[in-house]
Motif scaffolding. Sequence first.
Motif, PDB file in Angstrom:
ATOM      1  N   LEU A 339       1.057  -1.138  -0.032  1.00  0.00           N
ATOM      2  CA  LEU A 339       0.017   0.124   0.138  1.00  0.00           C
ATOM      3  C   LEU A 339       0.677   1.314  -0.024  1.00  0.00           C
ATOM      4  CD1 LEU A 339      -2.651  -0.930   2.628  1.00  0.00           C
ATOM      5  CD2 LEU A 339      -2.856  -0.981   0.138  1.00  0.00           C
ATOM      6  N   ARG A 340       2.081   1.248   0.684  1.00  0.00           N
ATOM      7  CA  ARG A 340       2.802   2.494   0.869  1.00  0.00           C
ATOM      8  C   ARG A 340       3.807   2.594  -0.255  1.00  0.00           C
ATOM      9  NH1 ARG A 340       7.842   3.903   3.348  1.00  0.00           N
ATOM     10  NH2 ARG A 340       7.782   6.148   3.906  1.00  0.00           N
ATOM     11  N   GLY A 341       3.945   1.442  -0.802  1.00  0.00           N
ATOM     12  CA  GLY A 341       5.163   1.495  -2.157  1.00  0.00           C
ATOM     13  C   GLY A 341       6.513   1.503  -1.514  1.00  0.00           C
ATOM     14  N   ALA A 342       6.726   1.107  -0.282  1.00  0.00           N
ATOM     15  CA  ALA A 342       8.063   1.425   0.445  1.00  0.00           C
ATOM     16  C   ALA A 342       8.019   0.612   1.600  1.00  0.00           C
ATOM     17  CB  ALA A 342       8.577   2.721   0.603  1.00  0.00           C
ATOM     18  N   GLN A 343       8.917   0.117   2.275  1.00  0.00           N
ATOM     19  CA  GLN A 343       9.040  -0.637   3.424  1.00  0.00           C
ATOM     20  C   GLN A 343       8.253   0.016   4.734  1.00  0.00           C
ATOM     21  OE1 GLN A 343      10.315  -3.871   3.651  1.00  0.00           O
ATOM     22  NE2 GLN A 343       9.675  -3.982   5.519  1.00  0.00           N
ATOM     23  N   VAL A 344       7.485  -0.859   5.273  1.00  0.00           N
ATOM     24  CA  VAL A 344       6.982  -0.558   6.422  1.00  0.00           C
ATOM     25  C   VAL A 344       7.427  -1.147   7.717  1.00  0.00           C
ATOM     26  CG1 VAL A 344       4.591  -0.349   7.587  1.00  0.00           C
ATOM     27  CG2 VAL A 344       4.630   0.329   5.031  1.00  0.00           C
ATOM     28  N   ASP A 345       7.845  -0.581   8.658  1.00  0.00           N
ATOM     29  CA  ASP A 345       8.187  -1.095   9.998  1.00  0.00           C
ATOM     30  C   ASP A 345       6.975  -1.299  10.900  1.00  0.00           C
ATOM     31  OD1 ASP A 345       9.961  -2.257  12.046  1.00  0.00           O
ATOM     32  OD2 ASP A 345      10.598  -0.338  12.489  1.00  0.00           O
ATOM     33  N   LEU A 346       6.420  -2.581  11.034  1.00  0.00           N
ATOM     34  CA  LEU A 346       5.274  -2.867  11.917  1.00  0.00           C
ATOM     35  C   LEU A 346       6.010  -3.513  13.065  1.00  0.00           C
ATOM     36  CD1 LEU A 346       2.209  -2.999  12.522  1.00  0.00           C
ATOM     37  CD2 LEU A 346       2.253  -5.224  11.394  1.00  0.00           C
ATOM     38  N   ARG A 347       5.881  -2.889  14.332  1.00  0.00           N
ATOM     39  CA  ARG A 347       6.513  -3.565  15.283  1.00  0.00           C
ATOM     40  C   ARG A 347       5.860  -2.896  16.779  1.00  0.00           C
ATOM     41  NH1 ARG A 347      10.270   0.094  17.867  1.00  0.00           N
ATOM     42  NH2 ARG A 347      10.638   1.926  16.573  1.00  0.00           N
ATOM     43  N   VAL A 348       6.115  -3.549  18.052  1.00  0.00           N
ATOM     44  CA  VAL A 348       5.869  -3.209  19.078  1.00  0.00           C
ATOM     45  C   VAL A 348       6.860  -2.308  19.836  1.00  0.00           C
ATOM     46  CG1 VAL A 348       5.089  -3.998  21.567  1.00  0.00           C
ATOM     47  CG2 VAL A 348       4.550  -5.213  19.475  1.00  0.00           C
ATOM     48  N   PRO A 349       6.630  -1.325  20.060  1.00  0.00           N
ATOM     49  CA  PRO A 349       7.950  -0.440  21.134  1.00  0.00           C
ATOM     50  C   PRO A 349       8.355  -0.861  22.267  1.00  0.00           C
ATOM     51  CG  PRO A 349       5.831   0.801  20.895  1.00  0.00           C
ATOM     52  CD  PRO A 349       5.490  -0.367  20.032  1.00  0.00           C
ATOM     53  N   GLN A 350       9.442  -0.950  22.352  1.00  0.00           N
ATOM     54  CA  GLN A 350      10.027  -1.572  23.586  1.00  0.00           C
ATOM     55  C   GLN A 350      10.601  -0.622  24.850  1.00  0.00           C
ATOM     56  OE1 GLN A 350       9.735  -4.820  24.298  1.00  0.00           O
ATOM     57  NE2 GLN A 350       8.726  -5.204  22.350  1.00  0.00           N
ATOM     58  N   ARG A 351      11.230   0.501  24.119  1.00  0.00           N
ATOM     59  CA  ARG A 351      11.754   1.627  24.909  1.00  0.00           C
ATOM     60  C   ARG A 351      11.622   2.967  24.334  1.00  0.00           C
ATOM     61  NH1 ARG A 351      15.626  -1.562  22.691  1.00  0.00           N
ATOM     62  NH2 ARG A 351      15.250  -2.982  24.567  1.00  0.00           N
ATOM     63  N   GLY A 352      12.154   4.029  25.391  1.00  0.00           N
ATOM     64  CA  GLY A 352      12.237   5.323  24.591  1.00  0.00           C
ATOM     65  C   GLY A 352      11.128   6.273  24.612  1.00  0.00           C
ATOM     66  N   ASP A 353      11.085   7.094  23.714  1.00  0.00           N
ATOM     67  CA  ASP A 353      10.043   8.233  23.469  1.00  0.00           C
ATOM     68  C   ASP A 353       8.888   7.565  22.963  1.00  0.00           C
ATOM     69  OD1 ASP A 353      11.736   9.987  24.596  1.00  0.00           O
ATOM     70  OD2 ASP A 353      12.168  10.833  22.746  1.00  0.00           O
ATOM     71  N   LYS A 354       9.143   6.453  21.989  1.00  0.00           N
ATOM     72  CA  LYS A 354       7.825   5.894  21.276  1.00  0.00           C
ATOM     73  C   LYS A 354       7.211   4.782  22.308  1.00  0.00           C
ATOM     74  CE  LYS A 354      10.251   6.200  17.126  1.00  0.00           C
ATOM     75  NZ  LYS A 354      10.899   5.342  15.726  1.00  0.00           N
ATOM     76  N   LYS A 355       7.874   4.340  23.210  1.00  0.00           N
ATOM     77  CA  LYS A 355       7.172   3.466  23.970  1.00  0.00           C
ATOM     78  C   LYS A 355       6.403   4.523  25.320  1.00  0.00           C
ATOM     79  CE  LYS A 355       6.613   0.044  27.148  1.00  0.00           C
ATOM     80  NZ  LYS A 355       5.548  -1.085  26.775  1.00  0.00           N
ATOM     81  N   ASP A 356       6.800   5.490  25.500  1.00  0.00           N
ATOM     82  CA  ASP A 356       6.282   6.450  26.421  1.00  0.00           C
ATOM     83  C   ASP A 356       5.035   7.081  26.048  1.00  0.00           C
ATOM     84  OD1 ASP A 356       8.276   6.049  28.110  1.00  0.00           O
ATOM     85  OD2 ASP A 356       9.561   7.978  27.795  1.00  0.00           O
ATOM     86  N   LEU A 357       5.082   7.364  24.556  1.00  0.00           N
ATOM     87  CA  LEU A 357       4.040   7.889  23.728  1.00  0.00           C
ATOM     88  C   LEU A 357       2.839   6.920  23.577  1.00  0.00           C
ATOM     89  CD1 LEU A 357       2.481  10.304  22.152  1.00  0.00           C
ATOM     90  CD2 LEU A 357       3.700   9.429  20.052  1.00  0.00           C
ATOM     91  N   MET A 358       3.213   5.556  23.331  1.00  0.00           N
ATOM     92  CA  MET A 358       2.466   4.346  23.327  1.00  0.00           C
ATOM     93  C   MET A 358       1.569   4.548  24.692  1.00  0.00           C
ATOM     94  SD  MET A 358       0.774   1.993  21.495  1.00  0.00           S
ATOM     95  CE  MET A 358       1.841   1.412  20.202  1.00  0.00           C
TER      96      MET A 358
END
Length: 663
Positions: A339-358
Amino acid sequence: MADPSTYRPAPGAIPTSPGVYKFRDMHGRVIYVGKAKSLRPRLSSYFQDVANLHPRTATMVTTAAAVEWTVVATEVEALQLEYSWIKEFDPRFNVKYRDDKSYPELAVTLNEEYPRVQVMRGAHKKGVRYFGPYGHAWAIRETVDLMLRVFPVRTCSNGVFKRARQIGRPCLLGYIGKCAAPCVGKISAAEHVELAEEFCDFMAGRTGNHLRRLEQEMQQAAADLEYEKAARLRDDLGALRRAMEKNAVVLGDGTDADLFALAEDELEAAVQIFHVRGGRVRGQRGWVTDKVEDVDTAGLVEHALQQLYGGGTESVPREVLVPALPEPLAPVQEWLTGLRGAQVDLRVPQRGDKKDLMTTVQRNAQQSLVLHKTKRASDLTTRSRALQEIAEALELDSVPLRIECFDISHLQGEDVVASMVVFEDGLARKSEYRRFQIKGFAGQDDVRSMHEVITRRFRRYLQEREQTGEWAVEEPAEEPRTDELRTEDGRPKRFAYPPQLLVVDGGQPQVAAARRALDELGIDDVALCGLAKRLEEVWLPGSSDPVVLPRSSEGLYLLQRVRDEAHRFAITYQRSKRAKRLTAGELDSVPGLGETRRQALLKHFGSLKKLRAATVAEICEVPGIGLRTAETVVAALAARTPVAPAVNTATGEIIEDSTEETP
């Protein structure tokens, strides 16, 4: 109710290829759509003994009358076809998120000669830059209104633009400086395109250069004594900063990501999505669904991904962060990449700012589910339907306007307590909640505890009815004390109101214990049922089979809410008792010494060790402590054996306790 064996495909007829299958009812309507990596084992799993199936799955296969399938080449094609069929047939046993509306986005039509800033919904068009989505269209208009001071890109429709060119006079925005007025030639088409690109750069997060340029121009204008120009540039800077505040930076690396979070219970699930573009939260959306099929968190995530991206109206970012990965992962990731036409990173955040935002997104999902349940519970029509469904399912003479629910809570047999919650007309009546300590025995025995609590509650009920003179009852085996019948301010405790329905948290054993307690007291006019957590089955006294309410039943939802409230109230009381027991000290057992005077003693002497060494006269110096109380404290502390001193095992040295002791 159909027998699944009547429409089971012949052995060997089901292919082992990837595919999508449909279950149809006796009227030919599609009631469930699913996909499989291999159709044969997946479909065969539906035709085992119905008793071994999950209740939701069992309901589906007994409602269906036929099954059919379509073979596809890959799992990705199966994923796409499954989504298409769900949208086309709207099957009743599939998870369907209720919020199907399209969300507005801020669009800049760079594919036009004179680009335009506008609010757009629906499918994305080639050559148009999109920002968002936003929860509300007014949020976009507020942002654009602030931005037009600095980037006066046209916002008018093509008809207004054409009319202005014909008459040679711009619209109001052109006169007040919020449009560069390319319609009358104030700037050229190339200059207007450059202005639109600067607008897009700022919205994409590249704000530093623009702010520095405006600040330098403002300082230069002030140095040249052009104060009006400097004031205008100052206001432009303020407008841009306010626009930036509306989309606060949460990720410092300019991340483009969508974050999914889920909050769920046995019956419903809520999903929240944050759209982060250029490190800023550009939009938020949420859905709620009934869990009408047997699906776990990973399955709900997959449904949410299909819902968001399957329609083609939403662009797929570089990163998609989820609480659990779909199984299998590869087809979903390949589908998103296509759908995007490029690589998509589908994952579960484990640490850091992304984990906090989750974590923030998760809190929003939880709040969304609570709000949904609150709205659902507060609706009069829904409550009335729920009570009617309960009355019909349990074959009651009338709707249960007053429901009482009991739950037992303990921690490995310690601090055993019970709760009683009351719902009247489908709403919680918290003023009539009660909590109990199990006193009849020690240890863990939920069935015996339930018998004791029901006995105590209805013995109190009979006692109060006897005091009102409505009827005489035999003397109870255990006479309740008068002070147990009244609150601290002397008002009578409201045990004189019997429930129309008594609910216990548990299955057959708990229901049998409650029935035995009622029979021993001679009470036969109170309906009784139990709600078991595992499969949400409703058990009636003396019944070998449970009453299974539909998963979408408002009656089941109300019973579950009553049971969950009783569990919450019980576990809160149990935790407070445990915390009090673990923090209890030597002063807690001194007769006549309350919390205020305990704290006064510790504050005066500084530690329990110093208090233990004090004399009666020294203790009497503490405000509020009299001679008799001081003597009681000294006697109580003297009767207790001091804690043995700590010893250094390496040297044999006794370690002096220099730390302050707390009770």
